[in-house]
Design an enzyme around this catalytic site. Structure first.
Site, PDB file in Angstrom:
ATOM      1  N   LYS A   1       0.320  -1.056  -0.228  1.00 32.22           N
ATOM      2  CA  LYS A   1       0.090   0.281  -0.161  1.00 32.22           C
ATOM      3  C   LYS A   1       1.609   1.892   0.065  1.00 32.22           C
ATOM      4  O   LYS A   1       1.894   1.199   0.308  1.00 32.22           O
ATOM      5  CB  LYS A   1      -0.926  -0.406   1.406  1.00 32.22           C
ATOM      6  CG  LYS A   1      -2.056  -1.045   0.844  1.00 32.22           C
ATOM      7  CD  LYS A   1      -3.381  -0.554   1.635  1.00 32.22           C
ATOM      8  CE  LYS A   1      -4.703  -2.256   1.617  1.00 32.22           C
ATOM      9  NZ  LYS A   1      -5.454  -1.603   3.001  1.00 32.22           N
TER      10      LYS A   1
ATOM     11  N   ARG B   1      -3.464 -10.053   5.620  1.00 32.15           N
ATOM     12  CA  ARG B   1      -3.755  -9.997   4.085  1.00 32.15           C
ATOM     13  C   ARG B   1      -2.627  -9.326   3.374  1.00 32.15           C
ATOM     14  O   ARG B   1      -2.590  -8.142   3.297  1.00 32.15           O
ATOM     15  CB  ARG B   1      -5.192  -9.045   3.903  1.00 32.15           C
ATOM     16  CG  ARG B   1      -5.553  -9.091   2.706  1.00 32.15           C
ATOM     17  CD  ARG B   1      -6.967  -8.320   2.660  1.00 32.15           C
ATOM     18  NE  ARG B   1      -7.389  -8.076   1.373  1.00 32.15           N
ATOM     19  CZ  ARG B   1      -7.931  -7.718   0.102  1.00 32.15           C
ATOM     20  NH1 ARG B   1      -6.908  -7.098   0.234  1.00 32.15           N
ATOM     21  NH2 ARG B   1      -8.667  -7.549  -1.048  1.00 32.15           N
TER      22      ARG B   1
END
Length: 281
Positions: free
Chosen positions: A227, A261
């Site tokens: 991210k 995740r």
């Protein structure tokens, strides 16, 4: 010696016991996801990717058909169904024992997915977009992942603002958990929503304070993989954010994360193996 608490989830008839941290592998069926959008050309590519993630140690495969990257446009329910359900059927056929999570915020999509073999619902809106998704989970006795997001994918990064990000997100979960209890949904996983309506400082503050969310008594999912909180800090890009992902996954484990995740299952499993050994001696 680290003493770990065991959590159990009833995943559509499959009992999942979680004592040590596990990995959730990401399967994006969207053409425009921030890292792997449009990655799969055909069903064979998808099945090979699932097989690799399972071989590398993934316990859960999380399938998403709607992009939630910043400024993403929402697609129709019909388009989401078209992208998702045929692929889900194929994966269940080839890997029938796999625990599959569906990344959706629509109750009808959740219902169709569960009826076709999905085991968990992963809702980025925490059942605020479509409250009926909780009824679906309750009727089928399916766990739900509740994620915090300020705004929606199209607006969330315009100007995220909090009085105190950790306290504000905690209050959000306390309210949502009570609402879930009223809807007879009890198997819940919390996700603070790294990158969803948060500045760089907000993200790292939440990571630093992640252990405080254990007070909720629910499993904690950390979705940090590749991210912008990694690559913007390092002046890089998602393609070169694997090392940073591993570093932050280790910090998340130290701060109580139960589920990682990730796009890169093998590397996440290595983080868990090292963490488990380190905390056992």
């Amino acid at each position: 010696m680290n003493t770990r608490e065991t959590h159990t989830l009833n995943c559509n008839g499959k009992l999942l016991c979680i004592e040590e941290a596990i990995v959730m592998g990401i399967l994006n069926l969207t053409p425009d996801s921030f890292f792997d959008g449009g990655k799969y050309a055909n069903d064979l590519d998808i099945l090979q990717s699932v097989e690799k993630m399972l071989h590398d140690g993934a316990t859960i495969i999380d399938i998403g058909a709607v992009s939630s990257k910043p400024n993403a446009h929402e697609i129709s329910e019909a388009e989401e169904y078209h992208r998702l359900i045929p692929t889900l059927k194929s994966i269940v056929k080839h890997f029938p024992d796999t625990i599959i999570s569906i990344d959706t915020f629509r109750s009808e999509i959740a219902k169709q997915a569960i009826e076709n073999g999905a085991s968990i619902i992963n809702d980025i809106y925490a059942a605020t977009y479509d409250e009926q998704i909780l009824r679906v989970c309750a009727e089928h006795n399916i766990p739900i992942i509740l994620m915090h997001m300020q705004g929606n994918p199209k607006t969330m990064q315009l100007q995220p603002t909090y009085d105190d990000v950790s306290i504000d997100v905690m209050r959000f979960f306390i309210e949502r958990l009570e609402f879930c209890r009223q809807q007879n949904v009890h198997d819940i996983i919390s996700d603070v929503g790294f990158g969803f309506g948060k500045t760089l400082e907000h993200n790292y503050t939440l990571l630093k304070n992640l252990a405080s969310f254990k007070l909720l008594g629910k499993l904690i999912l950390a979705g940090i993989s590749r991210k912008s909180m990694i690559y913007k800090l390092l002046d890089s890009s998602p393609e070169f954010a694997l090392n940073g992902t591993s570093i932050l996954n280790m910090i998340a484990l130290q701060n109580g994360a139960n589920i990682l995740r990730v796009h890169d299952v093998k590397e996440a499993m290595e983080c868990i193996k090292i963490y488990n050994y380190y905390t056992s001696i």
